[in-house]
Design a protein around this motif. Structure first.
Motif, PDB file in Angstrom:
ATOM      1  N   HIS A 106       0.859  -1.187   0.000  1.00 60.72           N
ATOM      2  CA  HIS A 106       0.000   0.000   0.000  1.00 60.72           C
ATOM      3  C   HIS A 106       0.893   1.234   0.000  1.00 60.72           C
ATOM      4  O   HIS A 106       1.165   1.837   1.035  1.00 60.72           O
ATOM      5  CB  HIS A 106      -0.905  -0.012   1.228  1.00 60.72           C
ATOM      6  CG  HIS A 106      -1.867   1.136   1.304  1.00 60.72           C
ATOM      7  ND1 HIS A 106      -2.866   1.339   0.387  1.00 60.72           N
ATOM      8  CD2 HIS A 106      -1.976   2.147   2.200  1.00 60.72           C
ATOM      9  CE1 HIS A 106      -3.543   2.421   0.707  1.00 60.72           C
ATOM     10  NE2 HIS A 106      -3.018   2.941   1.803  1.00 60.72           N
ATOM     11  N   GLY A 107       1.394   1.605  -1.181  1.00 62.87           N
ATOM     12  CA  GLY A 107       2.291   2.743  -1.261  1.00 62.87           C
ATOM     13  C   GLY A 107       3.695   2.364  -0.826  1.00 62.87           C
ATOM     14  O   GLY A 107       4.008   1.199  -0.551  1.00 62.87           O
ATOM     15  N   SER A 108       4.568   3.353  -0.748  1.00 64.06           N
ATOM     16  CA  SER A 108       5.956   3.110  -0.375  1.00 64.06           C
ATOM     17  C   SER A 108       6.071   2.860   1.122  1.00 64.06           C
ATOM     18  O   SER A 108       5.465   3.548   1.932  1.00 64.06           O
ATOM     19  CB  SER A 108       6.829   4.306  -0.772  1.00 64.06           C
ATOM     20  OG  SER A 108       6.381   5.490  -0.145  1.00 64.06           O
ATOM     21  N   ASN A 109       6.829   1.815   1.471  1.00 64.32           N
ATOM     22  CA  ASN A 109       7.099   1.460   2.864  1.00 64.32           C
ATOM     23  C   ASN A 109       5.823   1.240   3.675  1.00 64.32           C
ATOM     24  O   ASN A 109       5.769   1.575   4.855  1.00 64.32           O
ATOM     25  CB  ASN A 109       7.972   2.531   3.539  1.00 64.32           C
ATOM     26  CG  ASN A 109       9.304   2.702   2.840  1.00 64.32           C
ATOM     27  OD1 ASN A 109       9.442   3.576   1.993  1.00 64.32           O
ATOM     28  ND2 ASN A 109      10.255   1.861   3.165  1.00 64.32           N
ATOM     29  N   SER A 110       4.789   0.689   3.061  1.00 64.06           N
ATOM     30  CA  SER A 110       3.514   0.530   3.757  1.00 64.06           C
ATOM     31  C   SER A 110       2.798  -0.729   3.276  1.00 64.06           C
ATOM     32  O   SER A 110       2.909  -1.125   2.121  1.00 64.06           O
ATOM     33  CB  SER A 110       2.635   1.760   3.519  1.00 64.06           C
ATOM     34  OG  SER A 110       1.390   1.624   4.157  1.00 64.06           O
ATOM     35  N   LEU A 111       2.055  -1.376   4.212  1.00 66.21           N
ATOM     36  CA  LEU A 111       1.206  -2.513   3.906  1.00 66.21           C
ATOM     37  C   LEU A 111      -0.205  -2.232   4.412  1.00 66.21           C
ATOM     38  O   LEU A 111      -0.380  -1.533   5.412  1.00 66.21           O
ATOM     39  CB  LEU A 111       1.747  -3.793   4.557  1.00 66.21           C
ATOM     40  CG  LEU A 111       3.098  -4.323   4.069  1.00 66.21           C
ATOM     41  CD1 LEU A 111       3.526  -5.513   4.902  1.00 66.21           C
ATOM     42  CD2 LEU A 111       3.049  -4.702   2.594  1.00 66.21           C
ATOM     43  N   ARG A 112      -1.197  -2.824   3.741  1.00 66.63           N
ATOM     44  CA  ARG A 112      -2.593  -2.651   4.142  1.00 66.63           C
ATOM     45  C   ARG A 112      -3.197  -4.004   4.502  1.00 66.63           C
ATOM     46  O   ARG A 112      -3.074  -4.975   3.749  1.00 66.63           O
ATOM     47  CB  ARG A 112      -3.407  -1.995   3.023  1.00 66.63           C
ATOM     48  CG  ARG A 112      -4.900  -1.852   3.351  1.00 66.63           C
ATOM     49  CD  ARG A 112      -5.674  -1.318   2.159  1.00 66.63           C
ATOM     50  NE  ARG A 112      -7.104  -1.288   2.410  1.00 66.63           N
ATOM     51  CZ  ARG A 112      -7.735  -0.274   2.987  1.00 66.63           C
ATOM     52  NH1 ARG A 112      -7.066   0.796   3.361  1.00 66.63           N
ATOM     53  NH2 ARG A 112      -9.049  -0.311   3.189  1.00 66.63           N
ATOM     54  N   LEU A 113      -3.876  -4.048   5.654  1.00 63.30           N
ATOM     55  CA  LEU A 113      -4.539  -5.256   6.128  1.00 63.30           C
ATOM     56  C   LEU A 113      -6.052  -5.081   6.020  1.00 63.30           C
ATOM     57  O   LEU A 113      -6.604  -4.084   6.483  1.00 63.30           O
ATOM     58  CB  LEU A 113      -4.154  -5.541   7.580  1.00 63.30           C
ATOM     59  CG  LEU A 113      -4.918  -6.664   8.278  1.00 63.30           C
ATOM     60  CD1 LEU A 113      -4.542  -8.017   7.680  1.00 63.30           C
ATOM     61  CD2 LEU A 113      -4.643  -6.650   9.781  1.00 63.30           C
ATOM     62  N   ASP A 114      -6.730  -6.069   5.430  1.00 59.60           N
ATOM     63  CA  ASP A 114      -8.190  -6.086   5.346  1.00 59.60           C
ATOM     64  C   ASP A 114      -8.703  -7.354   6.016  1.00 59.60           C
ATOM     65  O   ASP A 114      -8.187  -8.454   5.766  1.00 59.60           O
ATOM     66  CB  ASP A 114      -8.654  -6.024   3.895  1.00 59.60           C
ATOM     67  CG  ASP A 114      -8.369  -4.672   3.256  1.00 59.60           C
ATOM     68  OD1 ASP A 114      -8.967  -3.682   3.691  1.00 59.60           O
ATOM     69  OD2 ASP A 114      -7.546  -4.632   2.325  1.00 59.60           O
ATOM     70  N   ILE A 115      -9.750  -7.190   6.859  1.00 60.32           N
ATOM     71  CA  ILE A 115     -10.294  -8.283   7.656  1.00 60.32           C
ATOM     72  C   ILE A 115     -11.756  -8.497   7.263  1.00 60.32           C
ATOM     73  O   ILE A 115     -12.505  -7.534   7.085  1.00 60.32           O
ATOM     74  CB  ILE A 115     -10.194  -7.970   9.166  1.00 60.32           C
ATOM     75  CG1 ILE A 115      -8.762  -7.599   9.536  1.00 60.32           C
ATOM     76  CG2 ILE A 115     -10.676  -9.142  10.008  1.00 60.32           C
ATOM     77  CD1 ILE A 115      -8.624  -7.045  10.945  1.00 60.32           C
ATOM     78  N   LEU A 116     -12.168  -9.765   7.162  1.00 53.74           N
ATOM     79  CA  LEU A 116     -13.564 -10.070   6.873  1.00 53.74           C
ATOM     80  C   LEU A 116     -14.454  -9.500   7.973  1.00 53.74           C
ATOM     81  O   LEU A 116     -14.214  -9.706   9.162  1.00 53.74           O
ATOM     82  CB  LEU A 116     -13.756 -11.582   6.776  1.00 53.74           C
ATOM     83  CG  LEU A 116     -15.178 -12.059   6.485  1.00 53.74           C
ATOM     84  CD1 LEU A 116     -15.624 -11.592   5.100  1.00 53.74           C
ATOM     85  CD2 LEU A 116     -15.280 -13.578   6.603  1.00 53.74           C
ATOM     86  N   ASP A 117     -15.486  -8.748   7.574  1.00 53.77           N
ATOM     87  CA  ASP A 117     -16.360  -8.066   8.533  1.00 53.77           C
ATOM     88  C   ASP A 117     -17.251  -9.079   9.253  1.00 53.77           C
ATOM     89  O   ASP A 117     -18.008  -9.825   8.624  1.00 53.77           O
ATOM     90  CB  ASP A 117     -17.212  -7.040   7.792  1.00 53.77           C
ATOM     91  CG  ASP A 117     -17.984  -6.135   8.735  1.00 53.77           C
ATOM     92  OD1 ASP A 117     -17.823  -6.276   9.964  1.00 53.77           O
ATOM     93  OD2 ASP A 117     -18.743  -5.283   8.233  1.00 53.77           O
ATOM     94  N   PHE A 118     -17.183  -9.090  10.597  1.00 57.81           N
ATOM     95  CA  PHE A 118     -18.014  -9.975  11.408  1.00 57.81           C
ATOM     96  C   PHE A 118     -19.227  -9.256  11.997  1.00 57.81           C
ATOM     97  O   PHE A 118     -20.035  -9.877  12.678  1.00 57.81           O
ATOM     98  CB  PHE A 118     -17.192 -10.578  12.541  1.00 57.81           C
ATOM     99  CG  PHE A 118     -16.378 -11.784  12.139  1.00 57.81           C
ATOM    100  CD1 PHE A 118     -16.422 -12.276  10.848  1.00 57.81           C
ATOM    101  CD2 PHE A 118     -15.579 -12.430  13.055  1.00 57.81           C
ATOM    102  CE1 PHE A 118     -15.679 -13.385  10.480  1.00 57.81           C
ATOM    103  CE2 PHE A 118     -14.836 -13.545  12.699  1.00 57.81           C
ATOM    104  CZ  PHE A 118     -14.888 -14.020  11.410  1.00 57.81           C
ATOM    105  N   GLY A 119     -19.342  -7.955  11.782  1.00 56.36           N
ATOM    106  CA  GLY A 119     -20.479  -7.226  12.331  1.00 56.36           C
ATOM    107  C   GLY A 119     -20.099  -6.320  13.484  1.00 56.36           C
ATOM    108  O   GLY A 119     -18.941  -6.223  13.894  1.00 56.36           O
ATOM    109  N   GLU A 120     -21.117  -5.662  14.023  1.00 55.13           N
ATOM    110  CA  GLU A 120     -20.906  -4.590  14.996  1.00 55.13           C
ATOM    111  C   GLU A 120     -20.410  -5.060  16.358  1.00 55.13           C
ATOM    112  O   GLU A 120     -19.946  -4.256  17.161  1.00 55.13           O
ATOM    113  CB  GLU A 120     -22.215  -3.820  15.194  1.00 55.13           C
ATOM    114  CG  GLU A 120     -23.355  -4.675  15.724  1.00 55.13           C
ATOM    115  CD  GLU A 120     -24.619  -3.874  15.935  1.00 55.13           C
ATOM    116  OE1 GLU A 120     -24.496  -2.664  16.234  1.00 55.13           O
ATOM    117  OE2 GLU A 120     -25.716  -4.435  15.806  1.00 55.13           O
TER     118      GLU A 120
END
Length: 296
Positions: free
Chosen positions: A123-137
């Motif tokens: 995710h851009g220079s010197n960066s990572l992005r984490l995405d998590i499956l949504d379990f709800g509120e």
């Protein structure tokens, strides 16, 4: 009105509930197809209805006269108490079955928690992005990240409820990092096991980006140097030829603008003018002695 056996449908069987990550799905076994077109309706009952409302039942609005053999009853479960559910068979000619109740009663604290699916990407220079499956509120997530082959240096962070993505910045370019996550269900104070670990490589800073960065850094470094140089030059100019205010006699309406300009032109050459006038004065005194001394 008394109904004989021919007016009744057989009830559904094996009514049970499967609850995973606080998502509650009621299941039942349908009656044989030989009975024709059959639908099903579901009702629920909590402790409040059971003890304070004379054992009444509530219709599950999304599960009335449905053809499916399951029903999502998550919205019916609002607390960590025992809930009852029941199902019956129906036909358009008003024939119905008796209610088939679920045994045993259900408490959401028995919900099975499984770790979420996660993805990790550059995710851009010197960066990572984490995405998590949504379990709800109702869920929070605990995130663990480490540099590959440095598992003894794990860093952790907690995400607020409803937050399912985050970024990791200022990582080491060209290195590989790994992440896993634990899901925590707030209402029942229970957590899942760790998710499978996923890894991604941080993109190294390319030559083009490096050159641009160096050029920008050089330009920004020149700005304060230019300001300092400007102040030094102004100080030197003032020390050599300080600015002189215009005498009142040279200001309008006493004199024209042309003479004012001539005055400033003379000030710009103040050192040379002073030297010339001093030399002329000495020379004139040598050629023309003081008459007052001559006639003494």
């Amino acid at each position: 009105m008394i109904l004989d056996d021919a007016d009744w449908l057989p009830p559904p069987e094996n009514v049970s509930i499967v609850s995973i990550n606080l998502n509650h799905i009621l299941h039942w076994q349908p009656i044989p197809k030989s009975w024709g077109n059959v639908t099903y309706s579901v009702q629920s009952q909590g402790e409040f209805e059971r003890f304070y409302k004379n054992n009444t039942w509530n219709d599950v609005s999304d599960c009335l006269s449905i053809s499916k053999h399951q029903c999502n009853v998550t919205s019916e479960v609002a607390g960590n108490v025992l809930y009852a559910f029941r199902v019956r068979s129906e036909q358009e000619d008003q024939r119905t079955s008796v209610w088939a109740e679920m045994v045993p009663l259900f408490n959401r604290e028995t919900s099975i928690l499984i770790p979420p699916k996660i993805t990790l990407q550059a995710h851009g220079s010197n960066s990572l992005r984490l995405d998590i499956l949504d379990f709800g509120e109702y869920f929070q997530f605990y995130v663990y990240i480490w540099q590959k082959e440095k598992e003894d240096q794990v860093k952790s962070m907690k995400l607020n409820r409803m937050v399912t993505s985050t970024s990791f910045d200022q990582l080491e370019g060209g290195s590989e990092y790994c992440v896993n996550v634990i899901a925590y269900a707030v209402p029942i104070n229970k957590n899942s096991s760790r998710s499978d670990s996923v890894c991604a490589k941080v993109p190294a800073l390319g030559h083009k980006a490096l050159i641009i960065g160096l050029v920008l850094a050089f330009v920004f470094a020149l700005v304060p140097l230019a300001l300092v140089a400007r102040k030094v030059i102004r100080a030197l100019l003032y020390s050599c030829c300080p600015q002189v205010d215009i005498p009142d006699v040279l200001k309008e309406p006493y004199i024209g603008q042309k003479m004012v300009n001539s005055f400033y032109a003379g000030e710009e050459k103040c050192d040379s003018m002073s030297n010339v006038e001093l030399h002329d004065l000495i020379t004139s005194q040598e050629k023309f002695p003081d008459k007052s001394q001559t006639f003494r």
